[in-house]
Design an enzyme around this catalytic site. Structure first.
Site, PDB file in Angstrom:
ATOM      1  N   CYS A  58      -3.292   3.455   9.449  1.00 28.16           N
ATOM      2  CA  CYS A  58      -1.663   3.077  10.108  1.00 28.16           C
ATOM      3  C   CYS A  58      -1.428   3.748  11.162  1.00 28.16           C
ATOM      4  CB  CYS A  58      -1.050   2.695   8.989  1.00 28.16           C
ATOM      5  SG  CYS A  58      -1.692   1.958   7.838  1.00 28.16           S
ATOM      6  N   CYS A  70      -0.859   8.279   7.789  1.00 27.64           N
ATOM      7  CA  CYS A  70      -2.097   8.034   7.577  1.00 27.64           C
ATOM      8  C   CYS A  70      -2.638   7.278   8.195  1.00 27.64           C
ATOM      9  CB  CYS A  70      -2.096   6.775   6.104  1.00 27.64           C
ATOM     10  SG  CYS A  70      -1.022   7.557   5.316  1.00 27.64           S
ATOM     11  N   CYS A  81       8.002   4.417   6.343  1.00 31.28           N
ATOM     12  CA  CYS A  81       7.071   4.119   4.500  1.00 31.28           C
ATOM     13  C   CYS A  81       8.036   3.432   3.627  1.00 31.28           C
ATOM     14  CB  CYS A  81       6.012   5.004   4.771  1.00 31.28           C
ATOM     15  SG  CYS A  81       7.419   6.409   4.723  1.00 31.28           S
ATOM     16  N   CYS A 131       0.775  -1.061   0.297  1.00 30.31           N
ATOM     17  CA  CYS A 131       0.181   0.233   0.037  1.00 30.31           C
ATOM     18  C   CYS A 131       0.592   1.242   0.017  1.00 30.31           C
ATOM     19  CB  CYS A 131      -0.820  -0.129   1.117  1.00 30.31           C
ATOM     20  SG  CYS A 131      -2.055   1.354   1.135  1.00 30.31           S
ATOM     21  N   CYS A 132       1.830   1.431   0.860  1.00 34.39           N
ATOM     22  CA  CYS A 132       2.747   2.419   0.759  1.00 34.39           C
ATOM     23  C   CYS A 132       3.289   2.321  -0.479  1.00 34.39           C
ATOM     24  CB  CYS A 132       4.049   2.667   2.193  1.00 34.39           C
ATOM     25  SG  CYS A 132       3.386   2.973   3.744  1.00 34.39           S
TER      26      CYS A 132
HETATM   27 FE1  SF4 Z   1      -1.567   2.694   3.286  1.00 33.37          FE
HETATM   28 FE2  SF4 Z   1      -1.165   3.136   5.443  1.00 33.37          FE
HETATM   29 FE3  SF4 Z   1       1.025   3.580   3.539  1.00 33.37          FE
HETATM   30 FE4  SF4 Z   1      -0.759   4.831   4.145  1.00 33.37          FE
HETATM   31  S1  SF4 Z   1       0.996   4.408   5.748  1.00 33.37           S
HETATM   32  S2  SF4 Z   1       0.089   4.411   2.190  1.00 33.37           S
HETATM   33  S3  SF4 Z   1      -2.989   3.661   4.351  1.00 33.37           S
HETATM   34  S4  SF4 Z   1      -0.059   1.486   4.181  1.00 33.37           S
END
Ligand code: SF4
Length: 251
Positions: A224, A221, A247, A138-139
């Protein structure tokens, strides 16, 4: 054969076009420059970067306290500096609000850089929220890819890291080569402490994320990030429950 700037080799740290593949001379020059700036103030470092790289100098910010301090400094030194935020679609409303607060205070518009797919499209394509099952993916999709895209055409960017944040960051140069993004990375706050940052914020009434007053020292985010307990590490609330602390934006 076709020649590209990358084939020509580095022209030195102070050349208008930083090379894509820096050689040892280039890196040595950067190190020398970094050494020279070691005792400079953050403002002097920013001034150097702006003079050196002009509109090819930018900053990505997550609107953290350090980033807000740099925005405040840039508003006095070079308010035209392009500043952007990786708008993953999962940020807190309090974080998004800071963009408006910065416009009100400084007349500076932080640009939101967004992934191709909206959150709805992204989750539909993956059968649900990816942050729950694979936050690294996701990141990567919602931050790193966007950042790589944003880095294109830039020569240098400001980073808000401080050396006292983690052992990994302890050796960060003031000016160095960002291998991941192929850019010169300038860290004006490398020698600052958290206290320095907050005293500047307080003295100048710099806007900051309201969540810092609600138990969130480090804000990412929304899905998270959780608040941390007294005595917990500052970043304990990031990707809580996953073997993940960064991240992937920094080396
Ligand atoms: Fe995705 Fe969480 Fe990374 Fe944001 S912090 S991009 S929601 S995994």
């Amino acid at each position: 054969s076709q020649s590209s700037p990358a084939d020509d080799g580095p022209q030195g740290a102070l050349a208008a076009d930083p090379p894509l593949k820096p050689d040892e001379d280039f890196l040595a020059e950067l190190a020398q420059q970094s050494e020279k700036l070691e005792t400079a103030t953050p403002q002097e470092i920013l001034r150097w970067a702006v003079d050196r790289y002009g509109d090819k100098f930018s900053m990505a910010t997550a609107f953290g306290p350090e980033g807000m301090t740099i925005i405040h400094m840039l508003s006095e030194i070079a308010p035209q500096t392009p500043i952007f935020n990786l708008d993953t679609g999962y940020q807190f409303q309090e974080t998004l609000d800071l963009r408006e607060r910065i416009i009100d205070r400084y007349g500076i518009t932080v640009e939101f850089k967004q992934p191709e797919l909206t959150v709805e499209q992204y989750e539909a394509a993956h059968g649900g929220p990816v942050y729950k099952t694979n936050p690294n993916q996701c990141c990567f999709d919602r931050k790193l890819k966007v950042l790589h895209q944003a880095a294109k055409g830039l020569h240098a960017w400001a980073s808000a890291i401080r050396r006292d944040q983690s052992p990994d960051r302890a050796k960060a140069p003031i000016v160095g080569w960002d291998r991941k993004f192929q850019l010169v990375k300038v860290s004006p706050l490398a020698n600052w402490t958290k206290k320095d940052v907050w005293s500047m914020i307080t003295k100048n009434d710099i806007p900051y994320n309201e969540l810092h007053d609600k138990g969130y020292p480090s804000v990412g985010c929304q899905p998270c990030t959780r608040s941390v307990l007294l005595g917990e590490d500052e970043r304990a609330g990031r990707w809580s429950g996953f073997q993940k602390t960064e991240c992937g934006l920094h080396d």
